[in-house]
Design an enzyme around this catalytic site. Sequence first.
Site, PDB file in Angstrom:
ATOM      1  N   ASP A 226       8.915  32.932   8.351  1.00  0.00           N
ATOM      2  CA  ASP A 226       8.182  32.070   7.415  1.00  0.00           C
ATOM      3  C   ASP A 226       8.942  31.956   6.092  1.00  0.00           C
ATOM      4  O   ASP A 226       8.991  30.898   5.465  1.00  0.00           O
ATOM      5  CB  ASP A 226       6.771  32.628   7.168  1.00  0.00           C
ATOM      6  CG  ASP A 226       5.979  32.731   8.470  1.00  0.00           C
ATOM      7  OD1 ASP A 226       6.091  31.814   9.297  1.00  0.00           O
ATOM      8  OD2 ASP A 226       5.276  33.741   8.662  1.00  0.00           O
TER       9      ASP A 226
ATOM     10  N   ILE B 264       7.339  41.449  16.680  1.00  0.00           N
ATOM     11  CA  ILE B 264       7.588  40.003  16.651  1.00  0.00           C
ATOM     12  C   ILE B 264       6.601  39.286  17.580  1.00  0.00           C
ATOM     13  O   ILE B 264       6.194  38.155  17.320  1.00  0.00           O
ATOM     14  CB  ILE B 264       9.051  39.719  17.065  1.00  0.00           C
ATOM     15  CG1 ILE B 264      10.012  40.257  15.991  1.00  0.00           C
ATOM     16  CG2 ILE B 264       9.287  38.229  17.306  1.00  0.00           C
ATOM     17  CD1 ILE B 264      11.493  40.181  16.369  1.00  0.00           C
ATOM     18  N   SER B 265       6.199  39.939  18.667  1.00  0.00           N
ATOM     19  CA  SER B 265       5.331  39.323  19.682  1.00  0.00           C
ATOM     20  C   SER B 265       4.073  38.742  19.047  1.00  0.00           C
ATOM     21  O   SER B 265       3.389  39.409  18.264  1.00  0.00           O
ATOM     22  CB  SER B 265       4.904  40.374  20.710  1.00  0.00           C
ATOM     23  OG  SER B 265       5.989  41.170  21.104  1.00  0.00           O
TER      24      SER B 265
ATOM     25  N   ASP C 142      14.205  45.564  28.784  1.00  0.00           N
ATOM     26  CA  ASP C 142      13.360  44.435  29.220  1.00  0.00           C
ATOM     27  C   ASP C 142      12.898  44.727  30.627  1.00  0.00           C
ATOM     28  O   ASP C 142      13.531  45.534  31.329  1.00  0.00           O
ATOM     29  CB  ASP C 142      14.170  43.116  29.180  1.00  0.00           C
ATOM     30  CG  ASP C 142      13.280  41.875  29.137  1.00  0.00           C
ATOM     31  OD1 ASP C 142      12.504  41.655  30.094  1.00  0.00           O
ATOM     32  OD2 ASP C 142      13.359  41.120  28.159  1.00  0.00           O
TER      33      ASP C 142
ATOM     34  N   HIS D 268       0.708  35.420  10.039  1.00  0.00           N
ATOM     35  CA  HIS D 268       1.740  34.597  10.673  1.00  0.00           C
ATOM     36  C   HIS D 268       1.116  33.647  11.693  1.00  0.00           C
ATOM     37  O   HIS D 268       1.290  33.809  12.895  1.00  0.00           O
ATOM     38  CB  HIS D 268       2.807  35.484  11.331  1.00  0.00           C
ATOM     39  CG  HIS D 268       3.854  34.674  12.039  1.00  0.00           C
ATOM     40  ND1 HIS D 268       4.750  33.868  11.374  1.00  0.00           N
ATOM     41  CD2 HIS D 268       4.119  34.499  13.357  1.00  0.00           C
ATOM     42  CE1 HIS D 268       5.529  33.250  12.242  1.00  0.00           C
ATOM     43  NE2 HIS D 268       5.159  33.612  13.466  1.00  0.00           N
TER      44      HIS D 268
ATOM     45  N   GLY E  64      12.196  43.702  25.072  1.00  0.00           N
ATOM     46  CA  GLY E  64      12.118  42.255  25.323  1.00  0.00           C
ATOM     47  C   GLY E  64      13.481  41.637  25.051  1.00  0.00           C
ATOM     48  O   GLY E  64      13.603  40.466  24.706  1.00  0.00           O
ATOM     49  N   ALA E  65      14.516  42.468  25.229  1.00  0.00           N
ATOM     50  CA  ALA E  65      15.881  42.087  24.825  1.00  0.00           C
ATOM     51  C   ALA E  65      16.488  40.998  25.700  1.00  0.00           C
ATOM     52  O   ALA E  65      17.461  40.363  25.301  1.00  0.00           O
ATOM     53  CB  ALA E  65      16.787  43.325  24.864  1.00  0.00           C
TER      54      ALA E  65
HETATM   55  N1  LIG Z   1       6.938  36.729  14.697  1.00  0.00           N
HETATM   56  C1  LIG Z   1       7.519  35.541  14.744  1.00  0.00           C
HETATM   57  O1  LIG Z   1       7.838  34.964  13.702  1.00  0.00           O
HETATM   58  C2  LIG Z   1       7.814  34.897  16.044  1.00  0.00           C
HETATM   59  C3  LIG Z   1       7.299  35.391  17.219  1.00  0.00           C
HETATM   60  N2  LIG Z   1       7.574  34.831  18.426  1.00  0.00           N
HETATM   61  C4  LIG Z   1       6.980  35.443  19.620  1.00  0.00           C
HETATM   62  O2  LIG Z   1       7.952  36.296  20.255  1.00  0.00           O
HETATM   63  C5  LIG Z   1       7.587  36.462  21.628  1.00  0.00           C
HETATM   64  C6  LIG Z   1       8.819  36.292  22.526  1.00  0.00           C
HETATM   65  O3  LIG Z   1       9.291  34.978  22.460  1.00  0.00           O
HETATM   66  P1  LIG Z   1      10.574  34.513  23.331  1.00  0.00           P
HETATM   67  O4  LIG Z   1      11.673  35.492  23.185  1.00  0.00           O
HETATM   68  O5  LIG Z   1      10.804  33.098  23.014  1.00  0.00           O
HETATM   69  O6  LIG Z   1       9.967  34.634  24.811  1.00  0.00           O
HETATM   70  P2  LIG Z   1      10.782  34.813  26.191  1.00  0.00           P
HETATM   71  O7  LIG Z   1       9.814  34.542  27.286  1.00  0.00           O
HETATM   72  O8  LIG Z   1      12.043  34.021  26.147  1.00  0.00           O
HETATM   73  O9  LIG Z   1      11.192  36.344  26.182  1.00  0.00           O
HETATM   74  C7  LIG Z   1      10.242  37.352  26.262  1.00  0.00           C
HETATM   75  C8  LIG Z   1      10.862  38.519  26.983  1.00  0.00           C
HETATM   76  O10 LIG Z   1       9.903  39.578  27.017  1.00  0.00           O
HETATM   77  C9  LIG Z   1      10.080  40.223  28.265  1.00  0.00           C
HETATM   78  N3  LIG Z   1       8.891  41.025  28.571  1.00  0.00           N
HETATM   79  C10 LIG Z   1       7.684  40.625  29.037  1.00  0.00           C
HETATM   80  N4  LIG Z   1       6.894  41.688  29.201  1.00  0.00           N
HETATM   81  C11 LIG Z   1       7.603  42.772  28.836  1.00  0.00           C
HETATM   82  C12 LIG Z   1       7.327  44.150  28.790  1.00  0.00           C
HETATM   83  N5  LIG Z   1       6.141  44.646  29.155  1.00  0.00           N
HETATM   84  N6  LIG Z   1       8.292  44.968  28.339  1.00  0.00           N
HETATM   85  C13 LIG Z   1       9.506  44.497  27.958  1.00  0.00           C
HETATM   86  N7  LIG Z   1       9.815  43.195  27.991  1.00  0.00           N
HETATM   87  C14 LIG Z   1       8.883  42.350  28.429  1.00  0.00           C
HETATM   88  C15 LIG Z   1      10.338  39.107  29.255  1.00  0.00           C
HETATM   89  O11 LIG Z   1      10.927  39.595  30.455  1.00  0.00           O
HETATM   90  C16 LIG Z   1      11.261  38.215  28.446  1.00  0.00           C
HETATM   91  O12 LIG Z   1      12.619  38.536  28.652  1.00  0.00           O
HETATM   92  C17 LIG Z   1       6.476  35.428  21.892  1.00  0.00           C
HETATM   93  O13 LIG Z   1       5.232  36.076  21.876  1.00  0.00           O
HETATM   94  C18 LIG Z   1       6.591  34.486  20.718  1.00  0.00           C
HETATM   95  O14 LIG Z   1       5.392  33.822  20.431  1.00  0.00           O
HETATM   96  C19 LIG Z   1       8.388  33.748  18.508  1.00  0.00           C
HETATM   97  C20 LIG Z   1       8.965  33.215  17.367  1.00  0.00           C
HETATM   98  C21 LIG Z   1       8.686  33.716  16.060  1.00  0.00           C
HETATM   99  O1  LIG Z   2       5.337  29.071  16.784  1.00  0.00           O
HETATM  100  C1  LIG Z   2       5.435  29.978  17.630  1.00  0.00           C
HETATM  101  O2  LIG Z   2       4.709  30.085  18.621  1.00  0.00           O
HETATM  102  C2  LIG Z   2       6.506  31.002  17.424  1.00  0.00           C
HETATM  103  C3  LIG Z   2       6.421  31.471  16.037  1.00  0.00           C
HETATM  104  O3  LIG Z   2       5.672  32.371  15.723  1.00  0.00           O
HETATM  105  C4  LIG Z   2       7.165  30.740  15.023  1.00  0.00           C
HETATM  106  O4  LIG Z   2       8.073  29.951  15.341  1.00  0.00           O
HETATM  107  O5  LIG Z   2       6.859  30.946  13.842  1.00  0.00           O
END
Ligand SMILES: NC(=O)C1=CN([C@@H]2O[C@H](COP(=O)(O)OP(=O)(O)OC[C@H]3O[C@@H](n4cnc5c(N)ncnc54)[C@H](O)[C@@H]3O)[C@@H](O)[C@H]2O)C=CC1
Ligand SMILES: O=C([O-])CC(=O)C(=O)O
Length: 363
Positions: free
Chosen positions: A196, A163-164, A56, A223, A30-31
């Site tokens: 967090d 992270i997802s 990605d 989370h 997901g880079a």
């Molecule tokens: N654990 C945490 O604290 C946090 C988790 N997240 C989560 O992280 C995830 C990603 O967020 P963003 O980067 O903002 O989203 P984004 O949409 O900007 O990036 C996601 C990337 O994943 C790629 N992707 C989709 N399916 C894929 C697959 N099967 N294999 C490889 N890559 C794939 C997409 O092409 C895209 O480049 C979300 O689910 C979000 O809720 C976000 C913030 C904090």
């Molecule tokens: O809020 C969201 O959807 C992304 C996330 O997990 C965070 O920012 O902690």
Amino acid sequence: MFARSTAARTLARRAFSSSARAERKVAVLGAGGGIGQPMSLLLKTDPLVTSLSLYDIRGAPGVAADISHVNTKASCKGYEQADIGSALKGAEVVVIPAGVPRKPGMTRDDLFVSYLLTLSLLSPLTSPLPSLPRLRQNTNASIVRDLAKACAEHCPKAMICIISNPVNSTVPIFAEVFKKAGVFDPKRLFGVTTLDVVRASTFLSGIQGTDPKDTRVTVVGGHSGVTIVPLLSQTEIAKGVSGQAYKDLVKRIQFGGDEVVQAKAGTGSATLSMGYAGATFVNSLIRGMNGEKNVVEPTFVKSPLYESEGVEYFSSNVELGANGVEKIHPVGQLSAEEQELLNACLPDLKKNIAKGVEFAKSS
Ligand SMILES: NC(=O)C1=CN([C@@H]2O[C@H](COP(=O)(O)OP(=O)(O)OC[C@H]3O[C@@H](n4cnc5c(N)ncnc54)[C@H](O)[C@@H]3O)[C@@H](O)[C@H]2O)C=CC1
Ligand SMILES: O=C([O-])CC(=O)C(=O)O
């Protein structure tokens, strides 16, 4: 970044020199995304990372070409969809920010069921029913399941950092896929809850006028919303934050993600702070793998702490070592307010975990 005390820095240097030859290949799945890009950049600047593999379904080779010009030691290569096997081959750490982020009005749990599916139900003309099964493939649940299958095949011994979202469910999904493949090692699977902790440190130091680097707050649970339980009573710096100020601080830590989702107004959720948090967690993980002692981070792992209450995964302080989870610390002494927060957390967490397990078992 990677600010640490003098003693910790000495240890890290020693660990680094004793493991100077250790190859530490990190793969980011997901880079190309909002988190993936800044996190990969920060990982490229981490002296403990020797090789970066950026994967990605779109855009990773371009991101890798760009990042590879940064004059630090790690090599950097990008891979597209068909190349996931090459991307994962030899990876010791895999970080997964692949998937869909939230928009205002959504919970993290809504990401489990497809956002695209919701839209398709609202617009049956543009998304006819026969295509629903295909749209269903776009849930974060199925993205993580499929990436887990690839990891089970190509790097079953790697440390996996998820992270997802929803992390409370995607970590159990990943575990079930690994169990089915007969390669599950609970010590090597981590839900990344570092953001967090980062937020708690920032928000508390903002109130108390302290340096965030010296303001460490343990955050336990899961989370999302009420499953995020900050243990402010265990932090000397939080003494004196009480009444409404305490309640507001707890709420801000629990719903910090919503603050960013609102501010980004439909364009996504936290990406830059998460990139920082993810790279910080990976740095701690590799320091532990390299033999540094007393590296402790809260992270969402298979945990015995609340297993008797049906909660199989829980985030608490975890000591990281050569084989991943070295020791899971108990939550420690709780204030009456924190006990209430924990009581509210556990039933939700249990449901989120069960949902992930159920999905993986039935798909
Ligand atoms: N654990 C945490 O604290 C946090 C988790 N997240 C989560 O992280 C995830 C990603 O967020 P963003 O980067 O903002 O989203 P984004 O949409 O900007 O990036 C996601 C990337 O994943 C790629 N992707 C989709 N399916 C894929 C697959 N099967 N294999 C490889 N890559 C794939 C997409 O092409 C895209 O480049 C979300 O689910 C979000 O809720 C976000 C913030 C904090
Ligand atoms: O809020 C969201 O959807 C992304 C996330 O997990 C965070 O920012 O902690």
